[in-house]
Each structure stands twice: as C-alpha cells, then as structure tokens.
Design a protein around this motif. Structure first.
Motif, PDB file in Angstrom:
ATOM      1  N   ASP A   8       0.838  -1.032   0.277  1.00 19.49           N
ATOM      2  CA  ASP A   8      -0.174   0.063  -0.179  1.00 19.49           C
ATOM      3  C   ASP A   8       0.690   1.558   0.043  1.00 19.49           C
ATOM      4  N   ASP A   9       0.685   2.364  -1.418  1.00 23.03           N
ATOM      5  CA  ASP A   9       1.042   4.061  -1.009  1.00 23.03           C
ATOM      6  C   ASP A   9       1.261   4.359   0.044  1.00 23.03           C
ATOM      7  N   GLU A  10       0.133   4.338   0.980  1.00 24.81           N
ATOM      8  CA  GLU A  10      -0.526   5.818   2.381  1.00 24.81           C
ATOM      9  C   GLU A  10       0.060   4.794   3.866  1.00 24.81           C
ATOM     10  N   SER A  11       1.419   4.804   4.065  1.00 30.60           N
ATOM     11  CA  SER A  11       0.970   5.076   5.560  1.00 30.60           C
ATOM     12  C   SER A  11       0.106   4.573   6.539  1.00 30.60           C
ATOM     13  N   CYS A  34       5.407  -3.074   1.576  1.00 31.97           N
ATOM     14  CA  CYS A  34       6.607  -2.215   0.814  1.00 31.97           C
ATOM     15  C   CYS A  34       5.272  -1.144   0.477  1.00 31.97           C
ATOM     16  N   LYS A  35       5.649  -0.212  -0.578  1.00 27.54           N
ATOM     17  CA  LYS A  35       4.941   0.844  -0.651  1.00 27.54           C
ATOM     18  C   LYS A  35       4.617   1.305  -2.248  1.00 27.54           C
ATOM     19  N   THR A  36       5.603   0.043  -2.751  1.00 29.45           N
ATOM     20  CA  THR A  36       5.496   0.598  -4.456  1.00 29.45           C
ATOM     21  C   THR A  36       5.459  -0.530  -4.976  1.00 29.45           C
ATOM     22  N   ILE A  58      -1.405   1.733  -6.762  1.00 29.77           N
ATOM     23  CA  ILE A  58      -0.338   2.247  -5.647  1.00 29.77           C
ATOM     24  C   ILE A  58       0.994   3.084  -6.520  1.00 29.77           C
ATOM     25  N   ASP A  59       0.783   4.698  -5.576  1.00 27.36           N
ATOM     26  CA  ASP A  59       1.705   5.626  -6.821  1.00 27.36           C
ATOM     27  C   ASP A  59       0.404   5.395  -8.209  1.00 27.36           C
TER      28      ASP A  59
END
Length: 244
Positions: A8-11, A34-36, A58-59
């Motif tokens: 996920d791209d959001e913390s 992972c964020k990417t 995701i981004d």
C-alpha cells in the motif's frame, strides 16, 4: 502462521492493517510492507508468501501490475480499496476477497476466518488469470467457481441455468452440475440481467440457452442441456416479453 506481505502506498493504511494483524499474533508473520509495486515484486520473488494484502492503486501503478509480473502465484490475495468501482464486480466474478477502506475490524475477521477454512489453493494461478481478463471487460466474461479441489473457471456464455438449494446454488454449465456455497441472489445481482432471467424464485436461466417454451398450468422452458426449468406464473409475461 501465514507469511504475509502488505502492499500500500499510504502509511496510515499500512498501520491500520498492522494494528488488525497484531490482534492475531498466532495467525500472521509479516514478511514486509511495501509502498511500491517494484519493491513488492522483489519481496514476492524472494520469499515464500501465503497471503498478500494488495492495494488497487499504488502510486502510478496498480496491484494488478504486480500480479501480471509474477509467473506463478501460490499466495492468497486480499485486495484493499477505497473505491467501490468496476473492480469490485471483477473480484466477485473471479472469487477474490476484498476489503473496503477504512478496513472494518469485523469485516477483517470474517475475511480471515473464511480464508482459514479454505483448503490448499490449487488452481489459484488460473483464478488470477481469470481476474486479469475480467478487469479488461466492462461485463466480465469468466466466472470462477470455488470447488473442493480449488477453482474452476467457466465462460459466462456457457452457463445454461442456475438453481437455488437453500444457501447453496447449483450451476449448470458445460454438461456439468456444480454446487457453490453462495445463495442464488448473489448470482442474480452479479450476472447481466439482459442475459440472465429469474424465471422462478429458485431458478435463473440464460436466455441465450432457451430451446423451447411450453405453455400450460405449469409453464416451463426446455434448456439446451435438456433440463426443464419452471416459469412462475407471475414471471411468464415478462419472460414472453423478452421475445417481442
């Protein structure tokens, strides 16, 4: 223990999942967050995974981009999304679990409980392929049917009719009869209403598979597979109207 990856791209979304996961320490072993898509791909290729919580957007990429880059998928995927869009229909057609953001505690528990009841994910790679095909269609063309052995994918066009059996449904397709642990209402809402008609409270028929219609006190249709399906009195006029 389920070797788990969160993508996920959001913390704050990652933190929410970790909070829910921490309540079940005996169930999850979080390998990475992972964020990417690129980072997730590296983790997935280097580690044996059992479960991936996968965001849709995701981004500048999507969770589907990750799945397309993996030749063999041996893990269960639970999609997470804030958007109730066309992807949800594709998930239902392809028998994939999903969680709407913000993720509800009870819905999370129900999904994990269902996951724990499932057997080994035989044929899961085929289910992923079905999902990716359905994502490209305005009206999904493939229906994934869970079975004891894993999954079976059938063309929607090959489904002759469906029959209710309590909270289960019999699906007749390709000269086979399969039972699925979902009520017929699920398929009534899922399948295209222009193609599938509710002829009776317990029956849903593919109008393109109707062979002959028989009038009488108890009207019925003969389907392409030779089965007779009743037409309820209150449904007869609407049924005949489809042919005008």
């Amino acid at each position: 223990m389920l070797n788990t990856l969160i993508v996920d791209d959001e913390s704050h979304c990652i933190k929410r999942l970790l909070h829910l996961i921490d309540r079940k320490p005996e169930t999850f072993n979080v390998i990475a967050t992972c964020k990417t898509v690129d980072d997730a791909l590296s983790v997935a290729q280097a580690n044996p995974l059992d479960l991936v919580f996968l965001d849709i957007e995701i981004d500048d990429k999507t969770g589907f981009d990750l799945l397309r880059q993996l030749d063999h998928i041996f893990f269960k995927t639970i999609f997470t999304t804030a958007f109730d869009n066309y992807a949800i229909k594709a998930f239902k057609f392809s028998a994939f679990d999903y969680l709407m953001k913000p993720i509800d505690f009870d819905e999370f528990n129900e999904t994990i409980a269902r996951l724990s009841e499932e057997r080994e994910l035989k044929g899961h790679n085929g289910s992923v392929k079905s999902l990716l095909v359905n994502m490209e269609q305005e009206q999904p063309k493939l229906l994934t049917i869970p079975s004891v052995e894993g999954f079976e994918t059938v063309l929607v066009a090959d489904i002759v009719h469906l029959e209710a059996n309590g909270n289960y449904t019999f699906i007749y397709a390709n000269d086979k009869k399969q039972i699925v642990s979902k009520p017929i209402k699920f398929y009534e809402n899922l399948l295209d209403g222009k193609q599938f008609f509710k002829s009776h409270k317990s029956h849903l028929i593919n109008m393109e598979m109707v062979k002959t219609f028989h009038r009488g006190k108890q009207a019925y249709v003969l389907m392409e597979n030779g089965n007779q399906v009743p037409i309820a009195v209150r449904r007869k006029d609407e049924f005949l109207g489809r042919f005008r």
